[in-house]
Design a protein around this motif. Structure first.
Motif, PDB file in Angstrom:
ATOM      1  N   VAL A 188       0.843  -1.190   0.000  1.00 32.92           N
ATOM      2  CA  VAL A 188       0.000   0.000   0.000  1.00 32.92           C
ATOM      3  C   VAL A 188       0.881   1.244   0.000  1.00 32.92           C
ATOM      4  N   SER A 189       0.603   2.133  -0.954  1.00 36.61           N
ATOM      5  CA  SER A 189       1.404   3.354  -1.086  1.00 36.61           C
ATOM      6  C   SER A 189       0.598   4.621  -0.831  1.00 36.61           C
ATOM      7  N   GLY A 190      -0.709   4.473  -0.654  1.00 36.30           N
ATOM      8  CA  GLY A 190      -1.534   5.644  -0.402  1.00 36.30           C
ATOM      9  C   GLY A 190      -2.989   5.351  -0.693  1.00 36.30           C
ATOM     10  N   LEU A 191      -3.750   6.416  -0.928  1.00 34.12           N
ATOM     11  CA  LEU A 191      -5.164   6.310  -1.266  1.00 34.12           C
ATOM     12  C   LEU A 191      -5.387   6.919  -2.640  1.00 34.12           C
ATOM     13  N   PRO A 192      -6.329   6.401  -3.414  1.00 32.44           N
ATOM     14  CA  PRO A 192      -6.577   6.974  -4.736  1.00 32.44           C
ATOM     15  C   PRO A 192      -7.075   8.404  -4.647  1.00 32.44           C
ATOM     16  N   ASP A 236      -3.751 -11.317  -4.082  1.00 32.90           N
ATOM     17  CA  ASP A 236      -2.574 -11.731  -3.319  1.00 32.90           C
ATOM     18  C   ASP A 236      -1.903 -10.568  -2.602  1.00 32.90           C
ATOM     19  N   GLN A 237      -1.953  -9.371  -3.164  1.00 36.60           N
ATOM     20  CA  GLN A 237      -1.331  -8.248  -2.466  1.00 36.60           C
ATOM     21  C   GLN A 237      -2.166  -7.827  -1.247  1.00 36.60           C
ATOM     22  N   VAL A 238      -3.473  -8.020  -1.319  1.00 38.15           N
ATOM     23  CA  VAL A 238      -4.304  -7.742  -0.145  1.00 38.15           C
ATOM     24  C   VAL A 238      -4.072  -8.806   0.924  1.00 38.15           C
ATOM     25  N   VAL A 239      -3.978 -10.073   0.511  1.00 38.71           N
ATOM     26  CA  VAL A 239      -3.679 -11.148   1.462  1.00 38.71           C
ATOM     27  C   VAL A 239      -2.342 -10.888   2.150  1.00 38.71           C
ATOM     28  N   ARG A 240      -1.353 -10.449   1.374  1.00 38.69           N
ATOM     29  CA  ARG A 240      -0.039 -10.136   1.953  1.00 38.69           C
ATOM     30  C   ARG A 240      -0.147  -8.986   2.956  1.00 38.69           C
ATOM     31  N   MET A 241      -0.977  -7.998   2.649  1.00 37.63           N
ATOM     32  CA  MET A 241      -1.170  -6.876   3.573  1.00 37.63           C
ATOM     33  C   MET A 241      -1.709  -7.347   4.918  1.00 37.63           C
ATOM     34  N   ILE A 242      -2.569  -8.357   4.905  1.00 36.42           N
ATOM     35  CA  ILE A 242      -3.150  -8.872   6.144  1.00 36.42           C
ATOM     36  C   ILE A 242      -2.172  -9.770   6.883  1.00 36.42           C
ATOM     37  N   GLU A 243      -1.405 -10.560   6.150  1.00 37.62           N
ATOM     38  CA  GLU A 243      -0.552 -11.576   6.783  1.00 37.62           C
ATOM     39  C   GLU A 243       0.831 -11.068   7.173  1.00 37.62           C
ATOM     40  N   ASP A 244       1.391 -10.156   6.384  1.00 38.26           N
ATOM     41  CA  ASP A 244       2.781  -9.754   6.541  1.00 38.26           C
ATOM     42  C   ASP A 244       2.890  -8.468   7.358  1.00 38.26           C
ATOM     43  N   GLU A 245       3.777  -8.458   8.338  1.00 37.61           N
ATOM     44  CA  GLU A 245       3.925  -7.310   9.241  1.00 37.61           C
ATOM     45  C   GLU A 245       4.303  -6.041   8.486  1.00 37.61           C
ATOM     46  N   LYS A 246       5.285  -6.125   7.607  1.00 33.65           N
ATOM     47  CA  LYS A 246       5.738  -4.948   6.873  1.00 33.65           C
ATOM     48  C   LYS A 246       4.647  -4.413   5.961  1.00 33.65           C
ATOM     49  N   ILE A 252      -1.199   0.825   7.243  1.00 36.33           N
ATOM     50  CA  ILE A 252      -1.478   1.688   8.394  1.00 36.33           C
ATOM     51  C   ILE A 252      -0.878   3.080   8.193  1.00 36.33           C
ATOM     52  N   GLN A 253       0.369   3.139   7.742  1.00 36.25           N
ATOM     53  CA  GLN A 253       1.071   4.415   7.631  1.00 36.25           C
ATOM     54  C   GLN A 253       0.649   5.222   6.407  1.00 36.25           C
ATOM     55  N   ASN A 254       0.408   4.553   5.299  1.00 40.01           N
ATOM     56  CA  ASN A 254       0.201   5.272   4.040  1.00 40.01           C
ATOM     57  C   ASN A 254      -1.260   5.477   3.655  1.00 40.01           C
ATOM     58  N   ALA A 255      -2.160   4.753   4.301  1.00 42.57           N
ATOM     59  CA  ALA A 255      -3.574   4.877   3.926  1.00 42.57           C
ATOM     60  C   ALA A 255      -4.470   5.120   5.138  1.00 42.57           C
ATOM     61  N   ILE A 400      -5.288  -2.944  13.488  1.00 46.78           N
ATOM     62  CA  ILE A 400      -6.056  -1.852  12.882  1.00 46.78           C
ATOM     63  C   ILE A 400      -6.886  -1.134  13.946  1.00 46.78           C
ATOM     64  N   ALA A 401      -7.495  -1.892  14.846  1.00 41.89           N
ATOM     65  CA  ALA A 401      -8.273  -1.272  15.938  1.00 41.89           C
ATOM     66  C   ALA A 401      -7.365  -0.415  16.810  1.00 41.89           C
ATOM     67  N   GLY A 402      -6.173  -0.918  17.118  1.00 44.28           N
ATOM     68  CA  GLY A 402      -5.233  -0.143  17.933  1.00 44.28           C
ATOM     69  C   GLY A 402      -4.823   1.147  17.266  1.00 44.28           C
ATOM     70  N   THR A 403      -4.594   1.097  15.963  1.00 48.71           N
ATOM     71  CA  THR A 403      -4.226   2.313  15.223  1.00 48.71           C
ATOM     72  C   THR A 403      -5.345   3.338  15.269  1.00 48.71           C
ATOM     73  N   ILE A 404      -6.562   2.898  15.040  1.00 50.74           N
ATOM     74  CA  ILE A 404      -7.701   3.831  15.065  1.00 50.74           C
ATOM     75  C   ILE A 404      -7.821   4.475  16.440  1.00 50.74           C
ATOM     76  N   HIS A 405      -7.677   3.705  17.501  1.00 46.98           N
ATOM     77  CA  HIS A 405      -7.791   4.261  18.851  1.00 46.98           C
ATOM     78  C   HIS A 405      -6.653   5.240  19.173  1.00 46.98           C
ATOM     79  N   ARG A 406      -5.481   5.041  18.585  1.00 49.23           N
ATOM     80  CA  ARG A 406      -4.380   5.976  18.829  1.00 49.23           C
ATOM     81  C   ARG A 406      -4.572   7.282  18.074  1.00 49.23           C
ATOM     82  N   VAL A 407      -4.978   7.182  16.834  1.00 51.57           N
ATOM     83  CA  VAL A 407      -5.118   8.383  16.015  1.00 51.57           C
ATOM     84  C   VAL A 407      -6.361   9.173  16.410  1.00 51.57           C
ATOM     85  N   VAL A 408      -7.438   8.472  16.718  1.00 50.65           N
ATOM     86  CA  VAL A 408      -8.697   9.124  17.124  1.00 50.65           C
ATOM     87  C   VAL A 408      -9.116   8.502  18.462  1.00 50.65           C
ATOM     88  N   PRO A 409      -8.625   9.030  19.568  1.00 49.60           N
ATOM     89  CA  PRO A 409      -8.828   8.377  20.880  1.00 49.60           C
ATOM     90  C   PRO A 409     -10.285   8.124  21.255  1.00 49.60           C
TER      91      PRO A 409
END
Length: 573
Positions: A188-192, A236-246, A252-255, A400-409
């Motif tokens: 993931v590199s960003g949002l359209p 497969d790139q979406v599956v990788r996004m879910i399975e792979d830490e990087k 999380i960071q780019n979108a 993902i839940a943790g990220t949302i709670h950090r950015v928008v408490p």
């Protein structure tokens, strides 16, 4: 209507010299398999009784009355009659005397509320799912509508919901990942372009103009559904996004984070932010559909044994551990080639056929998909199935839940569970599911899966489709037949999806069903659905357009028929 099943138990009533409730209760605790006695409660001469042991002739006075008990207070599963929920108190079904029936929920007369809280306001959420529609970004929507037409379509939907007294809706965003977020070199590199602005427009229009709160659903089990616009590389790139830490961190960071930060901005001419119009962020719609571990087809869907699938006839059997569904393809020869399907969106593997029934939602609505799928699966034999281990799915939800709670408490986060067996630890007699019932989404279990202490859910959102053909199973998992406290959940509970049929035996939804949910502790309910995507051929080319869902009018009438006390308006906008 309902074909109620019950065990025929010979009732030989003999209190055996026991006198007084205290003595009876003491005997039950000492002898019976639970503190109150064995089996269902029966009513004799005004006293609720239980057998002291299986097949025993002695009975104990139960500690709870028929009206107060949550389960086992009579024969058969709960059922609706004359707008109230009942259960038979004895096995004599020929006796229709009113005294032989009891209300399952006394709280129908004395509501026990556990409402959703938004910005300090307590609300019973009512509304609808807008549907599995890729609206955003408007400029890139895969339909035969202009951006202006799509916006007008949503405005009319919001006005319609407001007119019925609804206060919320469920909206899908990424869905399968074919159009958002943006990927570069498999990450993931960003949002359209335009997505953030379009999401802001959606939230502002719904909230400021029509008083509606949005539940934003990020992902869905559709990530595994290979289609012409979501081919293997996209999947497969979406599956990788879910399975792979990087890869997950790249999303999380780019979108995700930039989108959440944009929602914290103030709406034009207002002191309120876009987040004020977001009631919740939903990480995943029915995540159980991507992992064989959750056994959706074995546990819940279709009960297939034999049938015509596409251009080949198949018979069905199961592997010993039932972790896979195995098909034998009958090609007219004496030998059969086993075909294994995994996850929910099952397709063939090499040297196999194609199971069209499991792709029915695609091929029925989009006939043009046939050529692509047939070529990839049958002719080229290049398309193979994948699944995502359930541990990886839970880790993703936690992060993902943790990220949302950090950015928008103050944001609320949930996920859309397929059905109640995957969201409760309460035993369900006769259910017969594997790896369920089990609440996979408790704080402790999500944190254990992903390690983020903030990665928990603020409420539970469970889908309420019936066990269509199995009255017994439907009777133990159907949320429309039990109070919220029956499920022993420590968070608010919303029925996130349901059909206009809410029980096995074609029991049709009525306004009193929503009243039951409200009065017995549920926090809200959304029907499925408002919009539907259809395909037609124009000039030899397939075109897809957004149309009304077959349930749209039905849900509108039910919503209009709700009593005023169930129509909660959103304040402070």
């Amino acid at each position: 209507m309902f074909k109620l099943h019950f065990k025929k138990i010979a009732l030989i009533l003999s209190l055996g010299g026991m006198t007084g409730t205290g003595h009876a209760l003491e005997y039950c605790r000492a002898v019976a398999s639970n503190e109150e006695g064995y089996g269902p409660i029966v009513l004799r001469e005004g006293q609720p009784l239980r057998q002291s042991k299986e097949g025993g002739s002695q009975y104990c006075v139960a500690t709870r009355s028929c009206q107060e008990a949550l389960n086992g207070e009579g024969y058969g599963h709960p059922f609706w009659s004359s707008s109230k929920l009942y259960r038979k108190v004895d096995q004599d079904w020929s006796n229709s005397n009113a005294s032989n029936w009891c209300l399952v929920h006394s709280s129908l007369d004395k509501p026990e509320l556990d409402l959703f809280e938004h910005k300090g306001q307590k609300i019973f959420l009512t509304g609808v799912n807008l549907g599995n529609v890729q609206f955003l970004p408007f400029r890139n929507a895969p339909y035969s509508h202009s951006e202006a037409e799509l916006k007008e379509m949503l405005r009319k939907a919001f006005a319609d919901l407001k007119a019925t007294g609804a206060n919320s809706f469920r909206f899908w965003l990424h869905i399968d990942g074919s159009r958002s977020p943006s990927f570069t070199n498999g990450q993931v590199s960003g949002l359209p372009a335009g997505l953030i602005e379009d999401l802001q427009w959606l939230i502002q229009t719904a909230y400021r103009d029509y008083g509606l709160l949005a539940n934003i659903t990020l992902w869905s089990h559709d990530v595994l559904a290979v289609r012409r616009e979501h081919q293997v590389a996209s999947r497969d790139q979406v599956v990788r996004m879910i399975e792979d830490e990087k890869a997950m961190q790249a999303y999380i960071q780019n979108a995700l984070t930039p989108m959440l930060q944009a929602m914290q901005k103030k709406m034009p001419g207002s002191t309120q932010t876009y987040n004020d119009g977001v009631m919740s962020w939903e990480v995943f719609n029915e995540p159980e559909g991507v992992s064989a571990f959750w056994r959706l087809y074995w546990n819940y869907q279709y009960g297939m044994e034999y049938g015509e699938y596409s251009w080949r006839r198949v018979s069905l059997s199961y592997l010993d551990d039932r972790r896979r569904t195995e098909f034998a393809v009958d090609d007219g020869s004496d030998s059969y080639t086993p075909v294994r399907y995994r996850g929910w969106h099952f397709v063939g593997t090499q040297n196999t056929g194609f199971n069209s029934y499991m792709y029915k939602d695609v091929t029925d609505d989009y006939p043009s998909e046939w050529d692509y799928l047939k070529k990839a699966i049958v002719d080229d034999k290049t398309l193979q199935t994948v699944e995502i281990p359930h541990e990886k799915v839970l880790k993703f939800i936690n992060r993902i839940a943790g990220t949302i709670h950090r950015v928008v408490p103050d944001a609320k986060v949930s996920t859309g569970t397929h059905s109640m067996p995957y969201n409760t630890d309460v035993e369900m007699e006769g259910l017969g599911y594997e790896n369920a019932p089990f609440n996979y989404y408790t704080d402790e279990r999500l944190i254990a899966a992903g390690g983020d202490p903030l990665g928990t859910l603020d409420f539970y959102q469970v889908h309420g489709y019936p066990e269509w053909s199995d009255v017994d199973k439907d009777g133990v998992l159907n949320m429309f037949k039990y109070p919220k406290k029956h499920w022993k959940l420590n968070k608010p509970l919303i029925v996130g999806e349901h059909w206009n049929i809410i029980g096995a035996g074609n029991e049709m939804l009525q306004p009193f069903h929503y009243q039951h949910l409200h009065d017995t502790g549920y926090a809200g309910v959304w029907g499925w659905a408002y919009f539907y995507v259809r395909e037609k051929v124009v000039g030899g080319q397939p075109q897809r357009s957004i149309d009304k869902h077959e349930n749209q009018d039905y849900f509108r009438n039910v919503q209009k028929g709700l009593p005023g006390r169930l129509k909660y308006s959103v304040s402070g906008r």
